[in-house]
Write a protein that holds these residues in place. Structure first.
Motif, PDB file in Angstrom:
ATOM      1  N   GLU A 192     -41.863  14.480 -36.602  1.00 19.92           N
ATOM      2  CA  GLU A 192     -42.107  14.581 -35.162  1.00 19.92           C
ATOM      3  C   GLU A 192     -41.512  15.881 -34.631  1.00 19.92           C
ATOM      4  O   GLU A 192     -40.372  16.230 -34.943  1.00 19.92           O
ATOM      5  N   ALA A 193     -42.284  16.602 -33.842  1.00 18.20           N
ATOM      6  CA  ALA A 193     -41.767  17.802 -33.188  1.00 18.20           C
ATOM      7  C   ALA A 193     -40.808  17.401 -32.066  1.00 18.20           C
ATOM      8  O   ALA A 193     -40.829  16.259 -31.589  1.00 18.20           O
ATOM      9  N   VAL A 194     -39.959  18.342 -31.660  1.00 19.40           N
ATOM     10  CA  VAL A 194     -39.070  18.064 -30.537  1.00 19.40           C
ATOM     11  C   VAL A 194     -39.880  18.053 -29.241  1.00 19.40           C
ATOM     12  O   VAL A 194     -41.033  18.493 -29.195  1.00 19.40           O
ATOM     13  N   LYS A 195     -39.263  17.575 -28.175  1.00 23.02           N
ATOM     14  CA  LYS A 195     -39.974  17.318 -26.927  1.00 23.02           C
ATOM     15  C   LYS A 195     -40.693  18.539 -26.381  1.00 23.02           C
ATOM     16  O   LYS A 195     -41.842  18.447 -25.937  1.00 23.02           O
ATOM     17  N   GLN A 196     -40.046  19.713 -26.425  1.00 26.96           N
ATOM     18  CA  GLN A 196     -40.671  20.890 -25.825  1.00 26.96           C
ATOM     19  C   GLN A 196     -41.891  21.376 -26.605  1.00 26.96           C
ATOM     20  O   GLN A 196     -42.636  22.229 -26.135  1.00 26.96           O
ATOM     21  N   TYR A 197     -42.095  20.828 -27.792  1.00 27.04           N
ATOM     22  CA  TYR A 197     -43.307  21.135 -28.558  1.00 27.04           C
ATOM     23  C   TYR A 197     -44.192  19.903 -28.682  1.00 27.04           C
ATOM     24  O   TYR A 197     -44.887  19.708 -29.666  1.00 27.04           O
ATOM     25  N   ASN A 198     -44.114  19.040 -27.652  1.00 26.13           N
ATOM     26  CA  ASN A 198     -44.967  17.863 -27.484  1.00 26.13           C
ATOM     27  C   ASN A 198     -44.636  16.721 -28.432  1.00 26.13           C
ATOM     28  O   ASN A 198     -45.472  15.851 -28.678  1.00 26.13           O
ATOM     29  N   GLY A 199     -43.417  16.734 -29.005  1.00 26.41           N
ATOM     30  CA  GLY A 199     -42.994  15.565 -29.746  1.00 26.41           C
ATOM     31  C   GLY A 199     -42.731  14.418 -28.772  1.00 26.41           C
ATOM     32  O   GLY A 199     -42.465  14.646 -27.588  1.00 26.41           O
ATOM     33  N   PRO A 200     -42.847  13.162 -29.251  1.00 26.18           N
ATOM     34  CA  PRO A 200     -43.110  12.783 -30.637  1.00 26.18           C
ATOM     35  C   PRO A 200     -44.594  12.701 -31.009  1.00 26.18           C
ATOM     36  O   PRO A 200     -44.917  12.436 -32.155  1.00 26.18           O
ATOM     37  N   ALA A 201     -45.493  12.902 -30.026  1.00 27.15           N
ATOM     38  CA  ALA A 201     -46.919  12.808 -30.354  1.00 27.15           C
ATOM     39  C   ALA A 201     -47.330  13.902 -31.336  1.00 27.15           C
ATOM     40  O   ALA A 201     -48.138  13.677 -32.241  1.00 27.15           O
ATOM     41  N   ALA A 202     -46.767  15.094 -31.158  1.00 29.49           N
ATOM     42  CA  ALA A 202     -47.102  16.226 -32.026  1.00 29.49           C
ATOM     43  C   ALA A 202     -46.162  16.278 -33.233  1.00 29.49           C
ATOM     44  O   ALA A 202     -45.043  15.766 -33.195  1.00 29.49           O
ATOM     45  N   GLN A 203     -46.639  16.936 -34.278  1.00 28.27           N
ATOM     46  CA  GLN A 203     -45.850  17.102 -35.487  1.00 28.27           C
ATOM     47  C   GLN A 203     -45.599  18.578 -35.765  1.00 28.27           C
ATOM     48  O   GLN A 203     -46.303  19.459 -35.271  1.00 28.27           O
ATOM     49  N   TRP A 204     -44.570  18.827 -36.565  1.00 27.95           N
ATOM     50  CA  TRP A 204     -44.361  20.126 -37.164  1.00 27.95           C
ATOM     51  C   TRP A 204     -43.706  19.941 -38.523  1.00 27.95           C
ATOM     52  O   TRP A 204     -43.532  18.802 -38.976  1.00 27.95           O
ATOM     53  N   ALA A 205     -43.351  21.042 -39.197  1.00 28.02           N
ATOM     54  CA  ALA A 205     -42.958  20.969 -40.605  1.00 28.02           C
ATOM     55  C   ALA A 205     -41.449  20.927 -40.790  1.00 28.02           C
ATOM     56  O   ALA A 205     -40.699  21.513 -40.007  1.00 28.02           O
ATOM     57  N   GLU A 206     -41.037  20.260 -41.848  1.00 24.11           N
ATOM     58  CA  GLU A 206     -39.661  20.312 -42.319  1.00 24.11           C
ATOM     59  C   GLU A 206     -39.700  20.913 -43.723  1.00 24.11           C
ATOM     60  O   GLU A 206     -40.115  20.259 -44.678  1.00 24.11           O
ATOM     61  N   SER A 215     -48.673  20.577 -33.661  1.00 22.26           N
ATOM     62  CA  SER A 215     -50.028  20.091 -33.928  1.00 22.26           C
ATOM     63  C   SER A 215     -50.843  19.787 -32.677  1.00 22.26           C
ATOM     64  O   SER A 215     -52.058  19.618 -32.766  1.00 22.26           O
ATOM     65  N   ILE A 216     -50.205  19.710 -31.499  1.00 20.79           N
ATOM     66  CA  ILE A 216     -50.921  19.447 -30.246  1.00 20.79           C
ATOM     67  C   ILE A 216     -50.393  20.389 -29.165  1.00 20.79           C
ATOM     68  O   ILE A 216     -49.192  20.445 -28.920  1.00 20.79           O
ATOM     69  N   ALA A 217     -51.293  21.109 -28.510  1.00 27.36           N
ATOM     70  CA  ALA A 217     -50.899  22.000 -27.415  1.00 27.36           C
ATOM     71  C   ALA A 217     -50.567  21.172 -26.171  1.00 27.36           C
ATOM     72  O   ALA A 217     -50.959  20.003 -26.060  1.00 27.36           O
ATOM     73  N   PRO A 218     -49.838  21.744 -25.222  1.00 26.93           N
ATOM     74  CA  PRO A 218     -49.478  21.004 -24.008  1.00 26.93           C
ATOM     75  C   PRO A 218     -50.697  20.545 -23.210  1.00 26.93           C
ATOM     76  O   PRO A 218     -51.696  21.261 -23.101  1.00 26.93           O
ATOM     77  N   ALA A 219     -50.581  19.360 -22.631  1.00 28.53           N
ATOM     78  CA  ALA A 219     -51.697  18.788 -21.868  1.00 28.53           C
ATOM     79  C   ALA A 219     -52.068  19.651 -20.670  1.00 28.53           C
ATOM     80  O   ALA A 219     -53.246  19.743 -20.301  1.00 28.53           O
ATOM     81  N   ASP A 220     -51.066  20.312 -20.045  1.00 30.83           N
ATOM     82  CA  ASP A 220     -51.385  21.095 -18.846  1.00 30.83           C
ATOM     83  C   ASP A 220     -52.103  22.400 -19.160  1.00 30.83           C
ATOM     84  O   ASP A 220     -52.520  23.110 -18.256  1.00 30.83           O
TER      85      ASP A 220
END
Length: 400
Positions: free
Chosen positions: A336-350, A136-141
């Motif tokens: 919460e998405a895993v770290k490499q996909y910007n978790g925990p700020a970002a979400q993804w689906a289960e 749900s959130i792209a990387p800040a960089d």
């Protein structure tokens, strides 16, 4: 524990590149708002000769632009990547007079393209990025990379919103206006020949281990299959397709363990050509994806265009072209998405595995349902492709 030599070498390589990139990019001027050139000639840079999803996306966009009347000069980025530290900055080997440069990679690889070319060669070109993101959130960089582009094309509204959210959080609202939604131009193959009488319905799931096991989530597909068929099925077969390198991954060994060497489950760790992959999709009856996030979902789009029924998680970029009328959407809840996909700020689906098993069972048992969904899917995918033929890239292109 000491780091493996290759890991150390890679870390040194990245550090040297980052240092040299920081020095060189200090003299690059950010892209300013201007009208896109009218001359329909464009350099498209990407990883064209590889099985990477982003490489296939670049090939499709180059083909789509040609179908829309553009003269396209393709440039493979892999040679630049391999000689990143030692190779001097270069111009464009062909088509130097092209006024538009489309870099069909995400920002980390786009930095390679910009770094590898002389600033003088591209400073006056109109620059377009082609990006994809899966949570749900792209990387800040990525936000800083937007400075070097006049436009940024996203393959789905989902990816666009993820990048916009990153820009919003960085306080760079001035960059959001660059974002455009242009779904990938998946061309319809010829109509499928009359089906050959089969003893089993063929179900396919595909994943690239480099795209992350947790995101592609092939384990959930196996779990749904075993829930649907506690005993080996005599009416259906599941093919789990990956690359030849997948066999060396621990997660792939876990798939092998879960499959228990059942004869109705085939684990295929084999790198195929593009044509071979298309043939595998076309000869299947159903493609299933229980992904946690997709920037677009290219294999799903290719299956729908080929007249293959699709079962997929009802969340993320695949909703750019998938609806309840042309596919079977699996319900899910967000985590919460895993770290490499910007978790925990970002979400993804289960995805709901019970619902996936039930829906897959309905499709396996009902050829009529498969025909109804695939007929609508091909109609919808054909309509999506006409966007590229119309040569209208001035704004977003929602599916409906």
């Amino acid at each position: 524990m000491a780091m493996p030599f290759k890991s150390v070498l890679g870390a040194v390589h990245r550090a040297v590149f980052n240092f040299r990139h920081a020095l060189r990019s200090r003299r690059w001027r950010p892209a300013t708002e201007r009208t896109r050139p009218a001359l329909k000639k464009v350099v498209v840079s990407g990883f064209f000769d590889e099985a990477l999803g982003i490489g296939r996306a670049g090939r499709l966009v180059a083909d789509g632009l040609e179908a829309g009347g553009y003269t396209v000069i393709r440039e493979d980025l892999r040679p630049f990547d391999r000689g990143l530290i030692t190779r001097p900055a270069a111009g464009f080997s062909d088509g130097a007079d092209a006024p538009i440069w489309l870099i069909a990679t995400n920002p980390p690889e786009a930095r390679i393209a910009l770094f590898a070319h002389r600033y003088a060669a591209w400073k006056d070109m109109y620059r377009i990025g082609l990006w994809h993101w899966e949570s749900s959130i792209a990387p800040a960089d990525w936000v800083k990379a937007a400075d070097w582009f006049h436009e940024i094309w996203l393959s789905s509204q989902f990816s666009r919103d993820a990048v916009a959210e990153a820009m919003h959080r960085a306080g760079r609202h001035d960059q959001i206006g660059k974002l455009r939604v242009h779904p990938l131009p998946v061309k319809l193959p010829p109509d499928r020949p009359a089906p050959v009488e089969k003893t089993r319905v063929q179900v396919l799931t595909m994943f690239d281990p480099r795209s992350d096991f947790e995101r592609k989530n092939p384990m959930a597909v196996l779990q749904a299959w075993l829930k649907l068929f506690p005993e080996p099925s005599r009416t259906a077969r599941l093919i789990v397709k990956s690359l030849s390198t997948a066999a060396g991954y621990p997660h792939f060994k876990a798939l092998q363990s879960l499959s228990c060497h059942r004869e109705d489950i085939v684990l295929l760790a084999q790198t195929l050509t593009g044509a071979e992959t298309e043939a595998l999709i076309a000869e299947s009856d159903i493609l299933i994806s229980l992904h946690r996030g997709e920037g677009f979902g290219l294999p799903l789009a290719e299956a729908m265009a080929a007249g293959v029924a699709v079962v997929a998680t009802g969340w993320s970029g695949n909703l750019q072209f998938m609806t309840e009328n042309n596919a079977l959407l699996v319900p899910c809840h967000l985590v919460e998405a895993v770290k490499q996909y910007n978790g925990p700020a970002a979400q993804w689906a289960e995805p709901d595995i019970d619902a996936a098993a039930e829906g897959l069972g309905c499709l396996i048992e009902s050829p009529d349902l498969r025909r109804r969904l695939t007929a609508q899917a091909r109609t919808d995918m054909a309509r999506l492709y006409t966007h590229w033929l119309a040569d209208d890239f001035s704004g977003d292109h929602p599916f409906y």
